[in-house]
Design an enzyme around this catalytic site. Structure first.
Site, PDB file in Angstrom:
ATOM      1  CE  LYS A   1     -30.155   5.201 -43.501  1.00 17.22           C
ATOM      2  NZ  LYS A   1     -29.523   4.850 -44.781  1.00 17.22           N
TER       3      LYS A   1
ATOM      4  CG  ASP B   1     -28.835   0.238 -39.377  1.00 13.03           C
ATOM      5  OD1 ASP B   1     -28.965   0.743 -38.245  1.00 13.03           O
ATOM      6  OD2 ASP B   1     -28.955   0.898 -40.416  1.00 13.03           O
TER       7      ASP B   1
END
Length: 405
Positions: free
Chosen positions: A78, A125
């Site tokens: 990410k 998350d």
């Protein structure tokens, strides 16, 4: 359909190389992100593992897994998107030429004084928020991170360890995004989110281009192995930014000869499958709590930019229950013969679990036939995270939580 696996052939896929929606992921755009990522001292290509014995067992030509657990020491891919978007934003504030986009320049004391104090905000998350926090600290800026309910405490602490102000909310992912956006507007923060909506498209575009680094590396590594391109790509989707980036890069690179692509989602958050099933060409959302172990994919509202790319270029959309992700974690973590072990988390392993299920289960023969999987198939998978929740990883891989059914 075996134990909850559902799929839909995409009848809206454009033919004859009409891939205009993928142009933002063309090699020239992705190369800009790759050059920036290479400016980090921590940069190195993450491994591309060839699972030769698994390929032989399944009767295919090759299975290749891009292992993002090695990315910048953060155990997930990410950071590629958030870091590039943050750099592009700062570079624009400086009115600098894109050729000067390096972490060294943006963290320079004089440049830092020119920029002033900037706070980057996001909802996550875990993996995306950690990447944003890590980059903000490297660039001597601040970050605020909101997490949806049910988020892992270990992921929260990893984000806080990077210097972010972080908290777990009582909201689902999509509502946590709205909270982050509202507070960013109220306090003058910069929103760094990998999903797009009307009026918020520039930063999500940069994030997708940042994710393109992973796809560009994978293609170069395949070429070094003597593979010109994969015949099939299985790629997971939450809001779809990762899937759109990978699909967009390969669609732009190969046009009408691109690989066949399978978009994989949790069955509790299968907004892309439902969008394709609607047949109206528009993105559709999934609401509610979305209880799935695939926390990184528990997103109910598609990124509009990604939807255009996936709608126009993907062959198949599949939704999977949690046992498929767990199966993939065990398959990758317990390799055959001399194959290399890949430590893959819940969101990272679902594509491997799906591939294994398709190739092993006669009840999924129609899906295997629809995809044209056979002895000439060269399949590319992306393990997007390692054991980012170590306790859950052990519960699944050691203790057999979420058994295959």
């Amino acid at each position: 359909m075996r134990a909850g696996i559902k799929w839909a052939v995409n009848n809206m896929t454009l033919k004859s190389g009409q891939t205009t929606s993928a142009d933002l992921l063309a090699k020239a755009q992705v190369d800009k992100a790759l050059r920036f990522h290479r400016s980090f001292p921590e940069y190195s290509e993450t491994p591309l593992t060839s699972l030769d014995n698994l390929a032989a067992l399944f009767g295919v030509n090759g299975i290749y897994v891009k292992d993002e657990s090695y990315r910048f020491g953060l155990n997930a891919f990410k950071v590629l998107g958030g870091s590039y978007a943050m750099a592009r934003y700062l570079n624009r504030c400086l009115n600098d030429d894109l050729g000067e986009l390096t972490v060294q320049r943006l963290s320079d004391r004089e440049v830092r004084a020119q920029l002033g104090e900037i706070t980057f905000a996001t909802a996550t998350d875990g993996n995306h928020g950690r990447g944003v926090a890590w980059t903000a600290r490297r660039l001597q800026q601040k970050s605020v991170v909101y997490m949806p309910k049910g988020s892992s405490l270990s992921r929260l602490e990893n984000i806080r360890a990077e210097g972010a102000e972080a908290s777990i909310t009582e909201l689902n992912y999509d509502d946590a995004v709205r909270l982050a956006a509202e507070n960013a507007k109220r306090w003058g923060w910069v929103m760094v989110q990998d999903t797009a909506w009307e009026g918020y498209e520039e930063i999500p575009t940069w994030i997708m281009q940042g994710y393109g680094t992973m796809a560009a590396e994978a293609l170069e590594q395949l070429n070094r192995l003597g593979v010109d391109k994969p015949t099939h790509i299985f790629i997971q989707a939450g809001v779809g930014s990762l899937a759109g980036a990978v699909q967009g890069f390969f669609a732009a690179a190969f046009r009408d000869a691109r690989p066949r692509t399978v978009i994989v989602e949790p069955d509790q958050a299968d907004c892309f499958l439902k969008s394709v099933q609607s047949g109206d060409g528009k993105p559709h959302s999934v609401g509610g709590d979305m209880p799935t172990i695939m926390a990184g994919l528990a997103c109910g509202e598609p990124n509009s930019l990604a939807w255009d790319i996936l709608r126009d270029n993907s062959e198949m959309f599949v939704s999977c229950p949690d046992w498929v992700a767990a199966k993939g974690m065990r398959v990758l973590g317990n390799p055959l013969g001399g194959d290399h072990r890949v430590v893959s988390g819940e969101s990272g392993a679902v594509t491997a679990g799906l591939l294994a299920s398709i190739m092993e289960d006669s009840d999924l023969g129609a899906l295997r036939q629809d995809l044209g999987l056979g002895d000439d198939s060269r399949i590319l998978l992306f393990s997007t995270e390692g054991d980012t929740d170590p306790a859950r990883y052990r519960n699944i891989v050691w203790d057999g939580e979420f058994p295959s059914v």
